[in-house]
Design a protein around this motif. Structure first.
Motif, PDB file in Angstrom:
ATOM      1  N   HIS A  21       0.749  -1.155   0.303  1.00 56.64           N
ATOM      2  CA  HIS A  21       0.033  -0.095   0.017  1.00 56.64           C
ATOM      3  C   HIS A  21       0.891   1.150   0.067  1.00 56.64           C
ATOM      4  N   ASP A  22       0.434   2.343  -0.762  1.00 55.00           N
ATOM      5  CA  ASP A  22       0.979   3.765  -0.702  1.00 55.00           C
ATOM      6  C   ASP A  22       0.029   4.550  -0.261  1.00 55.00           C
ATOM      7  N   PRO A  23       0.091   4.794   0.932  1.00 59.68           N
ATOM      8  CA  PRO A  23      -1.057   6.135   1.457  1.00 59.68           C
ATOM      9  C   PRO A  23      -0.683   7.231   0.825  1.00 59.68           C
ATOM     10  N   GLU A  24       0.366   7.704   0.437  1.00 64.42           N
ATOM     11  CA  GLU A  24       0.544   9.049  -0.399  1.00 64.42           C
ATOM     12  C   GLU A  24      -0.085   9.002  -1.549  1.00 64.42           C
ATOM     13  N   ARG A  25       0.015   8.043  -2.366  1.00 67.40           N
ATOM     14  CA  ARG A  25      -0.533   8.050  -3.706  1.00 67.40           C
ATOM     15  C   ARG A  25      -1.857   7.505  -3.525  1.00 67.40           C
ATOM     16  N   GLN A  26      -2.449   7.012  -2.303  1.00 69.78           N
ATOM     17  CA  GLN A  26      -3.912   6.413  -2.190  1.00 69.78           C
ATOM     18  C   GLN A  26      -4.119   5.240  -2.964  1.00 69.78           C
ATOM     19  N   GLU A  27      -2.991   4.366  -3.246  1.00 71.99           N
ATOM     20  CA  GLU A  27      -3.161   3.245  -4.098  1.00 71.99           C
ATOM     21  C   GLU A  27      -2.413   2.043  -3.588  1.00 71.99           C
ATOM     22  N   SER A  28      -2.914   0.788  -4.139  1.00 71.81           N
ATOM     23  CA  SER A  28      -2.504  -0.452  -3.848  1.00 71.81           C
ATOM     24  C   SER A  28      -1.797  -1.291  -4.858  1.00 71.81           C
ATOM     25  N   ALA A  29      -0.743  -1.566  -4.619  1.00 71.21           N
ATOM     26  CA  ALA A  29      -0.010  -2.597  -5.503  1.00 71.21           C
ATOM     27  C   ALA A  29      -0.274  -4.137  -5.439  1.00 71.21           C
ATOM     28  N   ILE A  30      -0.781  -4.616  -6.416  1.00 69.81           N
ATOM     29  CA  ILE A  30      -0.971  -6.156  -6.219  1.00 69.81           C
ATOM     30  C   ILE A  30       0.099  -6.824  -7.190  1.00 69.81           C
ATOM     31  N   HIS A  31       0.707  -7.521  -6.409  1.00 70.25           N
ATOM     32  CA  HIS A  31       1.715  -8.515  -7.297  1.00 70.25           C
ATOM     33  C   HIS A  31       1.400  -9.837  -7.510  1.00 70.25           C
TER      34      HIS A  31
ATOM     35  N   GLY B 251      11.564 -20.349 -13.369  1.00 71.62           N
ATOM     36  CA  GLY B 251      10.568 -21.638 -12.834  1.00 71.62           C
ATOM     37  C   GLY B 251       9.416 -21.946 -13.687  1.00 71.62           C
ATOM     38  N   GLY B 252       9.155 -20.847 -14.480  1.00 69.98           N
ATOM     39  CA  GLY B 252       8.041 -20.648 -15.397  1.00 69.98           C
ATOM     40  C   GLY B 252       6.936 -19.803 -14.939  1.00 69.98           C
ATOM     41  N   GLY B 253       6.079 -19.453 -15.992  1.00 69.31           N
ATOM     42  CA  GLY B 253       5.078 -18.452 -15.687  1.00 69.31           C
ATOM     43  C   GLY B 253       5.598 -17.110 -15.756  1.00 69.31           C
ATOM     44  N   TRP B 254       4.769 -16.047 -15.517  1.00 70.86           N
ATOM     45  CA  TRP B 254       5.315 -14.613 -15.487  1.00 70.86           C
ATOM     46  C   TRP B 254       4.887 -14.021 -14.052  1.00 70.86           C
ATOM     47  N   ARG B 255       5.757 -12.798 -13.924  1.00 72.11           N
ATOM     48  CA  ARG B 255       5.362 -12.017 -12.860  1.00 72.11           C
ATOM     49  C   ARG B 255       5.106 -10.522 -13.117  1.00 72.11           C
ATOM     50  N   GLY B 256       4.282  -9.863 -12.373  1.00 69.86           N
ATOM     51  CA  GLY B 256       4.067  -8.561 -12.591  1.00 69.86           C
ATOM     52  C   GLY B 256       3.266  -7.990 -11.530  1.00 69.86           C
ATOM     53  N   ARG B 257       2.848  -6.782 -11.682  1.00 70.00           N
ATOM     54  CA  ARG B 257       2.055  -5.825 -10.585  1.00 70.00           C
ATOM     55  C   ARG B 257       1.069  -4.929 -11.129  1.00 70.00           C
ATOM     56  N   ILE B 258      -0.271  -4.864 -10.636  1.00 65.00           N
ATOM     57  CA  ILE B 258      -1.065  -4.038 -11.245  1.00 65.00           C
ATOM     58  C   ILE B 258      -1.606  -3.052 -10.018  1.00 65.00           C
TER      59      ILE B 258
END
Length: 305
Positions: A212-222, A241-248
């Motif tokens: 969570h980023d209170p300053e930007r009022q946003e949450s990052a989902i990994h 090990g396979g697959g992908w990683r990222g955040r939204i």
């Protein structure tokens, strides 16, 4: 960001005195007079972004400047704002039958002016001076309208800069759930089916962590992604090990927390960031999709095995 190049012949700015009228917004009669009477024109050197200064105005006068931009994305930065700007967005991708959505995002610490949408002679306040609260990205339907940026009265403009990024896209504003009045509302079945067909990214995966980023009022989902259906930008990259990683990202007020199992994540890119739209549990989505498929109601095809 490149500086503005003035139109040939120099500024032919029409000066106006601000009438004393009640209310927070600029009077409509004044705006129409400016539009009909003409105003100084400034053209961006790259037709995508504009940067200018209010110090070019005479101290005892107020002016309206016309700015013309012809790209689908860019930025406006107005230092020492005085008077007003009319920002005309005329993307070269525009067609009369196409529905456009305009999104704007104020630059960090932007201050000194209010930003309005001007359409068919009416003004709608989009961003109030100094408003940097949650959900600061504003999206709305856009059909050859303009943005009216009016400087607010200030005792000292020396440290004031008003600015915003903009993006124009061919999707309807209603399909962009982050911009709606209830951005944390779960998607309906119809919205989920449309999202998998129209979103910038669609993936199947599990939540690894939420920050969570209170300053930007946003949450990052990994995310740990097991299947990549679509992505327009390299948000998700191959993982060891396979697959992908990222955040939204999504709004902090939505209260996202890690959950067990796999979900279907769909959303759009905004200003270089992947914003969450719909996120049903994958098993729920599979049942929904198969039911729609049997009835011939699925708007597009995708593998759900």
């Amino acid at each position: 960001m490149r500086g503005a190049a003035r139109a040939a012949g120099g500024r032919a700015g029409r000066r106006w005195a601000r009438p004393r009228v009640p209310g927070p917004g600029p009077p409509l009669a004044m705006l129409l007079a400016v539009l009909l009477g003409g105003a100084g024109a400034q053209y961006s050197s790259d037709l995508c972004s504009w940067k200018g200064s209010g110090l070019t105005h005479e101290a005892h006068r107020k002016e309206v400047e016309q700015v013309y931009l012809r790209c689908s994305s860019g930025a406006v930065e107005w230092m020492y704002p005085t008077g007003a700007l009319i920002v005309n967005l005329r993307p070269n991708t525009y067609t009369a039958s196409r529905h456009l959505t305009l999104c704007i995002k104020p630059l960090k610490d932007s201050s000194g002016a209010n930003i309005y949408l001007e359409k068919t002679g009416e003004l709608k306040l989009l961003v109030r001076d100094g408003d940097h609260g949650p959900g600061q990205v504003r999206c709305f339907g856009f059909e050859q309208a303009g943005l009216f940026v009016e400087a607010t009265p200030q005792h000292d403009i020396s440290r004031r800069t008003t600015g915003f990024q903009y993006e124009l896209s061919g999707r309807r504003a209603g399909s962009d759930l982050h911009a709606l009045s209830a951005p944390c509302r779960p998607c309906s079945d119809t919205e989920v089916l449309l999202a998998v067909c129209t979103s910038d990214f669609v993936v199947r995966g599990a939540i690894q962590a939420v920050t969570h980023d209170p300053e930007r009022q946003e949450s990052a989902i990994h995310l740990q992604v097991s299947r990549l259906y679509r992505q327009k930008s390299s948000v998700f990259r191959p993982a060891p090990g396979g697959g992908w990683r990222g955040r939204i990202t999504t709004l902090l007020e939505c209260g996202v927390r890690p959950g067990r199992g796999e979900f279907l994540f769909a959303g759009h890119m905004h200003f270089g960031e992947a914003r969450l739209g719909c996120a049903p549990r994958f098993e729920d989505f599979r049942r929904l999709y198969r039911d729609a498929e049997e009835r011939g109601l699925n708007p597009c095809e995708m593998g759900v095995e």
